[in-house]
Design a protein around this motif. Structure first.
Motif, PDB file in Angstrom:
ATOM      1  N   GLY A  14     -63.342  49.017  15.109  1.00  0.00           N
ATOM      2  CA  GLY A  14     -64.232  48.114  15.807  1.00  0.00           C
ATOM      3  C   GLY A  14     -63.533  46.821  16.188  1.00  0.00           C
ATOM      4  O   GLY A  14     -62.449  46.505  15.685  1.00  0.00           O
ATOM      5  N   SER A  17     -61.174  44.491  13.964  1.00  0.00           N
ATOM      6  CA  SER A  17     -60.708  45.225  12.778  1.00  0.00           C
ATOM      7  C   SER A  17     -59.210  45.074  12.567  1.00  0.00           C
ATOM      8  O   SER A  17     -58.717  45.206  11.447  1.00  0.00           O
ATOM      9  CB  SER A  17     -61.058  46.712  12.886  1.00  0.00           C
ATOM     10  OG  SER A  17     -60.404  47.300  14.003  1.00  0.00           O
ATOM     11  N   LEU A 139     -67.400  43.243   8.115  1.00  0.00           N
ATOM     12  CA  LEU A 139     -68.051  42.697   9.300  1.00  0.00           C
ATOM     13  C   LEU A 139     -67.833  41.193   9.457  1.00  0.00           C
ATOM     14  O   LEU A 139     -67.485  40.711  10.540  1.00  0.00           O
ATOM     15  CB  LEU A 139     -69.553  42.996   9.239  1.00  0.00           C
ATOM     16  CG  LEU A 139     -70.396  42.525  10.421  1.00  0.00           C
ATOM     17  CD1 LEU A 139     -69.978  43.229  11.703  1.00  0.00           C
ATOM     18  CD2 LEU A 139     -71.879  42.786  10.147  1.00  0.00           C
ATOM     19  N   ARG A 142     -64.311  40.458  10.535  1.00  0.00           N
ATOM     20  CA  ARG A 142     -64.095  40.849  11.924  1.00  0.00           C
ATOM     21  C   ARG A 142     -64.662  39.802  12.868  1.00  0.00           C
ATOM     22  O   ARG A 142     -64.027  39.433  13.863  1.00  0.00           O
ATOM     23  CB  ARG A 142     -64.736  42.212  12.189  1.00  0.00           C
ATOM     24  CG  ARG A 142     -64.054  43.382  11.490  1.00  0.00           C
ATOM     25  CD  ARG A 142     -64.895  44.632  11.581  1.00  0.00           C
ATOM     26  NE  ARG A 142     -65.205  44.960  12.968  1.00  0.00           N
ATOM     27  CZ  ARG A 142     -66.274  45.670  13.329  1.00  0.00           C
ATOM     28  NH1 ARG A 142     -67.142  46.101  12.430  1.00  0.00           N
ATOM     29  NH2 ARG A 142     -66.469  45.948  14.593  1.00  0.00           N
ATOM     30  N   THR A 143     -65.857  39.318  12.559  1.00  0.00           N
ATOM     31  CA  THR A 143     -66.489  38.309  13.409  1.00  0.00           C
ATOM     32  C   THR A 143     -65.651  37.040  13.462  1.00  0.00           C
ATOM     33  O   THR A 143     -65.416  36.472  14.540  1.00  0.00           O
ATOM     34  CB  THR A 143     -67.906  37.995  12.895  1.00  0.00           C
ATOM     35  OG1 THR A 143     -68.691  39.197  12.886  1.00  0.00           O
ATOM     36  CG2 THR A 143     -68.591  36.962  13.776  1.00  0.00           C
ATOM     37  N   VAL A 158     -70.259  38.545  20.133  1.00  0.00           N
ATOM     38  CA  VAL A 158     -69.541  39.466  19.246  1.00  0.00           C
ATOM     39  C   VAL A 158     -70.504  40.490  18.654  1.00  0.00           C
ATOM     40  O   VAL A 158     -70.202  41.691  18.586  1.00  0.00           O
ATOM     41  CB  VAL A 158     -68.816  38.691  18.125  1.00  0.00           C
ATOM     42  CG1 VAL A 158     -68.096  39.661  17.188  1.00  0.00           C
ATOM     43  CG2 VAL A 158     -67.823  37.697  18.722  1.00  0.00           C
ATOM     44  N   ALA A 159     -71.681  40.023  18.255  1.00  0.00           N
ATOM     45  CA  ALA A 159     -72.679  40.939  17.692  1.00  0.00           C
ATOM     46  C   ALA A 159     -73.106  41.983  18.713  1.00  0.00           C
ATOM     47  O   ALA A 159     -73.304  43.159  18.377  1.00  0.00           O
ATOM     48  CB  ALA A 159     -73.887  40.148  17.200  1.00  0.00           C
ATOM     49  N   MET A 162     -70.345  44.581  19.012  1.00  0.00           N
ATOM     50  CA  MET A 162     -70.346  45.448  17.829  1.00  0.00           C
ATOM     51  C   MET A 162     -71.505  46.440  17.866  1.00  0.00           C
ATOM     52  O   MET A 162     -71.372  47.589  17.429  1.00  0.00           O
ATOM     53  CB  MET A 162     -70.424  44.602  16.562  1.00  0.00           C
ATOM     54  CG  MET A 162     -69.156  43.821  16.265  1.00  0.00           C
ATOM     55  SD  MET A 162     -69.321  42.825  14.758  1.00  0.00           S
ATOM     56  CE  MET A 162     -67.647  42.160  14.604  1.00  0.00           C
ATOM     57  N   GLN A 165     -70.686  49.589  19.641  1.00  0.00           N
ATOM     58  CA  GLN A 165     -69.661  50.439  19.041  1.00  0.00           C
ATOM     59  C   GLN A 165     -70.240  51.214  17.861  1.00  0.00           C
ATOM     60  O   GLN A 165     -71.209  50.785  17.240  1.00  0.00           O
ATOM     61  CB  GLN A 165     -68.471  49.583  18.582  1.00  0.00           C
ATOM     62  CG  GLN A 165     -67.772  48.859  19.719  1.00  0.00           C
ATOM     63  CD  GLN A 165     -66.581  48.026  19.253  1.00  0.00           C
ATOM     64  OE1 GLN A 165     -66.471  47.664  18.084  1.00  0.00           O
ATOM     65  NE2 GLN A 165     -65.695  47.712  20.179  1.00  0.00           N
ATOM     66  N   ASN A 167     -70.886  52.465  14.225  1.00  0.00           N
ATOM     67  CA  ASN A 167     -70.806  51.677  12.999  1.00  0.00           C
ATOM     68  C   ASN A 167     -69.641  52.130  12.128  1.00  0.00           C
ATOM     69  O   ASN A 167     -69.168  53.265  12.231  1.00  0.00           O
ATOM     70  CB  ASN A 167     -72.138  51.711  12.230  1.00  0.00           C
ATOM     71  CG  ASN A 167     -72.423  53.082  11.635  1.00  0.00           C
ATOM     72  OD1 ASN A 167     -71.714  53.558  10.761  1.00  0.00           O
ATOM     73  ND2 ASN A 167     -73.482  53.728  12.107  1.00  0.00           N
ATOM     74  N   GLU A 168     -69.181  51.228  11.292  1.00  0.00           N
ATOM     75  CA  GLU A 168     -67.955  51.459  10.526  1.00  0.00           C
ATOM     76  C   GLU A 168     -68.069  52.637   9.564  1.00  0.00           C
ATOM     77  O   GLU A 168     -67.102  53.375   9.356  1.00  0.00           O
ATOM     78  CB  GLU A 168     -67.592  50.187   9.743  1.00  0.00           C
ATOM     79  CG  GLU A 168     -67.183  49.024  10.625  1.00  0.00           C
ATOM     80  CD  GLU A 168     -65.968  49.367  11.480  1.00  0.00           C
ATOM     81  OE1 GLU A 168     -64.872  49.525  10.927  1.00  0.00           O
ATOM     82  OE2 GLU A 168     -66.128  49.481  12.711  1.00  0.00           O
TER      83      GLU A 168
END
Length: 202
Positions: A14, A17, A139, A142-143, A158-159, A162, A165, A167-168
């Motif tokens: 993501g 990352s 998370l 990453r932000t 950014v949210a 994400m 995309q 999810n992790e």
């Protein structure tokens, strides 16, 4: 007798990352890297058939008067419309896939190759690969990384990225290997271990 084909290894993660950092370590070890996102931008500017389809789908503002891709316009026109995102991907991804095949053939003398792509699972292009690495970071970390790297973005921006995309948790469950880029584990050690595995042909 022909030599065996190189392993095709995907690397994804993501936004924020750190997949590009991990990819650079592999590149420093002499591994050829196909940057799918950069190649997609190049192809969108240079593939006549794709340009024609994009103009038809998104209008004349898709390209500048000089013929270059108007990324700002295209991003703003598709960003909040899932249908347009799907259409854009349907037009672009097959052309990138064909380009990757040609690139792979040109690098067939290496033991393995890397394909870096943010939307490896979302686009379905993981199916053309032998193994996939997911790069993971929490998370919040990453932000912070994205806001530091891209000062023009807000936390809401950014949210939103994400949210589009995978999810992790799902990304990690689908991947064959996970590299942890959380500041707690050494990246170089993890990459060297994977490099050893891939050079042995798995």
């Amino acid at each position: 007798m022909s030599s065996p084909s190189p392993l095709r290894i995907g690397i994804t993660g993501g936004i924020g990352s750190g997949k590009t950092v991990v990819t650079r370590i592999f590149a420093a070890l002499g591994v050829p890297v196909y940057d799918a996102d950069s190649r997609a931008k190049w192809i969108m500017s240079h593939d006549p058939a794709l340009k024609e389809n994009l103009l038809r789908a998104f209008g004349p503002q898709t390209y500048t008067s000089g013929g270059g891709l108007n990324r700002t316009y295209l991003a703003s026109s598709v960003f909040h419309d899932p249908g347009k995102v799907t259409l854009l991907n349907r037009l672009v991804h097959p052309r990138v896939g064909a380009d990757f095949i040609r690139w792979t053939e040109a690098h067939s003398h290496f033991p393995y190759l890397l394909k870096e792509a943010a939307l490896l699972f979302e686009s379905g292009s993981y199916r053309e690969l032998d193994k996939v690495i997911a790069v993971y970071a929490p998370l919040a970390l990453r932000t912070r990384r994205v806001l530091r790297r891209d000062p023009h973005r807000t936390e809401a921006d950014v949210a939103a990225i994400m949210a589009r995309q995978m999810n992790e948790e799902e990304k990690q469950s689908r991947a064959d290997y996970v590299v942890h880029n959380d500041g707690q584990q050494l990246l170089i050690t993890q990459v060297l271990e994977l490099d050893h595995v891939f050079r042995k042909g798995l």
